[in-house]
Design a protein around this motif. Structure first.
Motif, PDB file in Angstrom:
ATOM      1  N   HIS A  93       0.826  -1.210   0.000  1.00  0.00           N
ATOM      2  CA  HIS A  93       0.000   0.000   0.000  1.00  0.00           C
ATOM      3  C   HIS A  93       0.864   1.265   0.000  1.00  0.00           C
ATOM      4  O   HIS A  93       0.684   2.147  -0.836  1.00  0.00           O
ATOM      5  CB  HIS A  93      -0.936  -0.017   1.212  1.00  0.00           C
ATOM      6  N   THR A 139      -4.851   2.418  -5.720  1.00  0.00           N
ATOM      7  CA  THR A 139      -4.135   1.817  -4.595  1.00  0.00           C
ATOM      8  C   THR A 139      -5.108   1.426  -3.483  1.00  0.00           C
ATOM      9  O   THR A 139      -5.033   0.321  -2.939  1.00  0.00           O
ATOM     10  CB  THR A 139      -3.074   2.802  -4.052  1.00  0.00           C
ATOM     11  N   LEU A 156       2.963   1.790  -3.151  1.00  0.00           N
ATOM     12  CA  LEU A 156       2.179   2.340  -4.258  1.00  0.00           C
ATOM     13  C   LEU A 156       1.852   3.814  -4.037  1.00  0.00           C
ATOM     14  O   LEU A 156       1.740   4.581  -4.993  1.00  0.00           O
ATOM     15  CB  LEU A 156       0.889   1.531  -4.445  1.00  0.00           C
TER      16      LEU A 156
END
Length: 101
Positions: free
Chosen positions: A6, A93, A9
């Motif tokens: 996470h 994302t 990104l």
């Protein structure tokens, strides 16, 4: 592992995009892409503010489907393209997070 993906990104991918597509001004573009994470301020409107089991897509005001439509429109105009890239990347994302729940 989900947390690493996470935040990679959110922070690293914008830097890679800035480097490859806007090399002459990559630092400025990267910072601008990072600034688009300010859409997460809408999390402050939720109770609780953070819930690891909540999908932010279509829950928070700036993460709604109609908002994504506006962000996609930003991609078509040169003046808003970088902001659009950052916002769409942010939503994608967060969507990947929702898929992994």
């Amino acid at each position: 592992m989900q947390t690493i993906i996470h935040y990679s990104l959110h922070f690293l991918l914008p830097g890679i995009i800035a480097w490859f597509f806007y090399r002459e001004y990559w630092v400025k573009v990267w910072l601008l892409l990072l600034a688009t994470m300010l859409i997460d301020l809408d999390h402050l409107l939720a109770t609780p503010i953070f819930d690891a089991n909540r999908c932010s897509i279509n829950f928070h005001p700036l993460h709604k489907y109609y908002s994504l439509g506006i962000y996609i429109l930003f991609l078509f105009f040169k003046r808003t393209r970088i902001i659009g890239i950052g916002l769409v990347l942010h939503i994608l994302t967060d969507w990947l997070d929702c898929l992994s729940m």
